[in-house]
Structure formats: structure tokens, C-alpha cells
Scaffold this active site. Sequence first.
Site, PDB file in Angstrom:
ATOM      1  N   LYS A   1       0.020   0.767  -7.647  1.00 27.74           N
ATOM      2  CA  LYS A   1      -0.261   0.393  -6.257  1.00 27.74           C
ATOM      3  C   LYS A   1      -1.773   0.483  -5.984  1.00 27.74           C
ATOM      4  CE  LYS A   1       4.131  -0.246  -5.924  1.00 27.74           C
ATOM      5  NZ  LYS A   1       5.194   0.515  -5.320  1.00 27.74           N
TER       6      LYS A   1
HETATM    7  C1  LIG Z   1       6.667   0.733  -5.332  1.00 25.32           C
HETATM    8  C2  LIG Z   1       7.524   0.390  -4.197  1.00 25.32           C
HETATM    9  C3  LIG Z   1       8.430   1.311  -3.634  1.00 25.32           C
HETATM   10  C4  LIG Z   1       8.697   2.648  -4.230  1.00 25.32           C
HETATM   11  O1  LIG Z   1       7.558   3.408  -4.393  1.00 25.32           O
HETATM   12  P1  LIG Z   1       7.614   4.779  -5.227  1.00 25.32           P
HETATM   13  O2  LIG Z   1       6.412   5.510  -4.758  1.00 25.32           O
HETATM   14  O3  LIG Z   1       7.559   4.386  -6.666  1.00 25.32           O
HETATM   15  O4  LIG Z   1       8.878   5.466  -4.879  1.00 25.32           O
HETATM   16  C5  LIG Z   1       9.124   0.917  -2.513  1.00 25.32           C
HETATM   17  N1  LIG Z   1       8.978  -0.310  -1.981  1.00 25.32           N
HETATM   18  C6  LIG Z   1       8.154  -1.217  -2.511  1.00 25.32           C
HETATM   19  C7  LIG Z   1       8.015  -2.549  -1.862  1.00 25.32           C
HETATM   20  C8  LIG Z   1       7.414  -0.905  -3.647  1.00 25.32           C
HETATM   21  O5  LIG Z   1       6.602  -1.812  -4.195  1.00 25.32           O
END
Ligand SMILES: *Cc1c(COP(=O)(O)O)cnc(C)c1O
Length: 552
Positions: free
Chosen positions: A347
Site C-alpha cells: 500500500k
Molecule cells: C489491502 C486491502 C485490505 C486489507 O488490508 P490489510 O491491512 O491487509 O488487512 C482491505 N481492503 C482493500 C481494498 C485492500 O486493498
Amino acid sequence: MEGVDSNILIYAFDKSSRFHVQSLEFIQEKTQTSQLAVTEFSLFEFYGVITDGRKIGMPLAPGEAWDVIRDFYEAQSFAVLPCTSACLRKVLENAERFSVKRNDIYDFLIATTFQEHETTTVYTLNTKDFKKFDFIQAVNPFSDISQTSDPRPRTTNPGYIPYGRQSISEQDVAAVCSVLRSDFLTQGPKVPAFEQAVAEYCGAKHAVAVNSATSALHIACLALGLGPEDWLWTSPITFVASANCGLYCGAKVDFVDIDPRTYNMSVSALEAKLAQAEQTGCLPKVVVPVHMCGQPCEMQAVHALSREYGFRIIEDASHAIGGRYKGEPVGNCRYSDITVFSFHPVKIITTGEGGMALTNDQGLAEKMALLRSHGITRDPTRMTGESDGPWYYQQIDLGFNYRMTDIQAALGLSQLQRLDAFVARRRELAQRYDELLPELPVVIPWQHPDGASAWHLYVIRLRADAGPATHRQVFETMRQNGIGVNLHYIPVHTQPYYREFGFKSGDFPEAERYYQEAVSLPLFPAMAEEEQDRVVGALKRFHPTEHTEGHG
Ligand SMILES: *Cc1c(COP(=O)(O)O)cnc(C)c1O
């Protein structure tokens, strides 16, 4: 008189640019000792960029932009050089020297305008554009600026270009090490400091840090009272976590098809589905719009519908920290109850694993903080009955261990300092894809004028007539060539687990069509332009016969 190119003006104007401070200081210093000149054409470029939501974090309305431009005309320290008819003639006489591409002609017009006005030194970050002209000397005033890149070379598989990659600086490493040398590895000072810093960045009142965005979505649903017999609606084009959080609470999950332009939940589909659900008495309690790829959803419209139909809103902004909606940061919860971020390494900023829930509602914040840590409180005002003594705590709800560690929060705090630079670099690379890809039969990401994306992903769509075999072949060939293309996402309702609830192919046609055509291209702050050229080159080889020159 010395010339200045539009890119320095743009960076001086754009607070989110990683060259912002240097550009501003450069102009201030220069204008104290000499007069700087810009050409009228440079002002056209400047105007184009500052009004363009795709290229700048906080675009201006055309009227506001004119106020800024007028300041240039009126500033004593700037000379605005008009393009004379002699300049135009010279460009036309020499037209055959240049491939007739708009940028080349622009460059030549700007260069000859400077020359006509006896200005032969031009400050620019893009000296390459002026190298073509022997009558002008292009100087990069801050060539010593290092890129936002990762200081460490990529050791594993150096020829491979992943679709995303974290950027870890020596400062990040030092921040984590200092926690390891301190008294607290968890439940120390770093978590509240990180929460406060993110809340301030976003303009939200409260923030609750947790161990993942998945956990944040879960406790956000619980805090809003989602339970059995309730419905949660989200987009089918998302990571499964946006839907699973409803199931964790025992609620039922349904989906709203996507807008074929933005790939976000379609507001008109939402409106139609709500009207229908009102008839059958199964309106949702919670709607989870997902800011796909980092592009904000049309939150004002979703919010208006929430007022009409009485549902609550959780923004899944896992892709979107650093993005903006209607000029304000994503995460300020102006149009939602809670906004959730993810700090997974792919991210925008990372804490290894981690997430955060933001809200302006103190009650929701307290509830989420309680649920994050077993439902246990040490606050006497929240206990029932008397405290037994200084050791005492009470469990007043059924919570979880969803805590973030201080090690993670220290990394997050350090990463947050580079958030704007990361997003600026992502935007720069996205823009470059935009410029390089239109020769190919692919659809580049359309941007809604209300938003400024954080550019977590750059998703192209193959043309509809390419077909599923070609789509698959693009993935196979690109990956064989060491290019980590990916697909975000498989429509959630088509997952075997969700088919058990009765969902089937055909339920959400726009989402399914998108799935047949989408390809996420590599995009991360430390990506080099040569790597990007390799990605585009590999795609080009895929469409050798379809590329035609645009003869009139
Ligand atoms: C990555 C992601 C999540 C989950 O994030 P984590 O921190 O890995 O639990 C939820 N929603 C979206 C749209 C994502 O891209």
C-alpha cells in the site's frame, strides 16, 4: 534576464511536489538578485497543469487559476515574454526539423521566445527538452536532489519488476531500531503518536491504530452496530476483506455493481438498488465504498443517499491515504462515519502489517479502541460498580487483540513524513504511463474531476474485442518477461465462498466485464523510468499490428 521553465513554477506552486520547497526557495532567491522571465507559452502549460486534477494534488478552478496567472503578469520580479510573430515565423520555417508532435513545437516556441528576448539561460528540471537547441543553455538548479527512492538496491531477482514495492529509507530503519532499544515494544508512546499524526494529516478528530485494515473494518462494523439480520453492501471489485467484515459480524453481504469509468461503486446502481431494497424491506445498515486504485468514490452523493435511506458509511480507503476528494484529504470523514487505511507493504505507506480507523465521532472511536483490546477498560468512569484497587480493570465488551505494536507505529510515523513525496512520485509515473500508452489499444485510467488519486494501482483495460485468451496471454507473456502484472480484483461475488450464498456469474455485469479486461501495471515510488519503459515495451510487442501512425 534569466529564463525559468514552467516546471519550476508548477513545483513552486504544488505543495505536494517533492520539488516544492526547493523550487519556491530557488525563485525567491533568484528574484532578489535578478529578473526572471517566463514565456507566455510557459504560462499556458502552467495553467494547464494547475487546473488538472490528474497532475496536481489540489487543482484550482479555472477562475482561481487566472488569479494566480494574473499575479505573474503583475509581479515586478517576473517578465512575461510575449510570443512575437517573428517567433512564430521561425518555428514554422524550421518545422521540418521536428517530428510534428505538439510537445516539440511547444518546446521550440518557448526556446525561440526566450531567444527573441535575448534570454539564453533557462532554469528547468527537464534540461533534456532544451538540449535540442544550441542557442539556449538549460540549467537544472537542483540536480543534487536525490529521488524518493529506496536507498537499498533490490537484491532479490534484480531483473524482475514487481507490481508494487515498499520504499524503506535509512530513517525508517533507525526509527524501528530505536523502539527496539526502548522500554516498550507495544502499548508504548509510538502508537498514540502515529494515530495523532495520521488524524492531523487527514483532518479527522480520532484515529484508532490496529494490526491490519481487515481488523479495522471488523471493529468499524461492530462499532456501527452491524449484526445478524443486518445487510452490508460493498463493491464486488475489491479485496475480499471489504465484504468479509460483514460476515464476521454475522450480517448478510450484498454488492453494488461498479461504474465502468472509475471502477468504484456506481452511485446510480447504488441508488437503484436502494430504491428496490426499500420495497422489500432489506435496506443495508452499512455501505462500504472502496476507493479503488486510490481514486476517491463520489462520497458526497453516497452520503446524500445515506441520509435518505438511513445507512452508515465506512470508506475502505486501503488504497487511498494521501489522496484527495473535493480538495480535502481522504480520511477526514466529512462524508462517512469511519474511514479505514491499510499499511500492508504494497500500500501507499507501510507498517509491515497494520491498519487504522478514523472518525469524527468520539463514541465510535472509544468503542473501536475498546474492541481493539479485548473489550477491556481501565477507565473507572466506564466501569460498573467500584474499582477493587489499582490493579483493577474490567471487561465490558467482547473484544479482540487487534493492537498495533510500537515497532510498527514507529515505522508508520517515519513513512508518513514521505507520504506526499510517495504520492507525488506515483502520480508522476502514472502521468508518464498516460503519455506512453495511448498508442496502444488499451483503456487508461479515467479520473473523476472531484478526486486526486493516491495512485496505489495503475490499471489498464484491454479493449473489449481483445478477448479472454489475449487477456490471459498478456499476463503470461509479461510475467515470463519479468514484469509482475497483476489483477485487482477477482469479483468477490464469484469466489466459491460467496457463491455458497447464492451469488453467480452475471449478477454484476460491469464488474465481471472489468475482470475480463483489467491488468495492473507495476507502479511504486522507487520504480525507474527505464523500468517503466520496459513495461510499456513489453505491452507494445504484444500489439505489433495494431499500432498505426496517426496520418491525417
Ligand atoms: C489491502 C486491502 C485490505 C486489507 O488490508 P490489510 O491491512 O491487509 O488487512 C482491505 N481492503 C482493500 C481494498 C485492500 O486493498
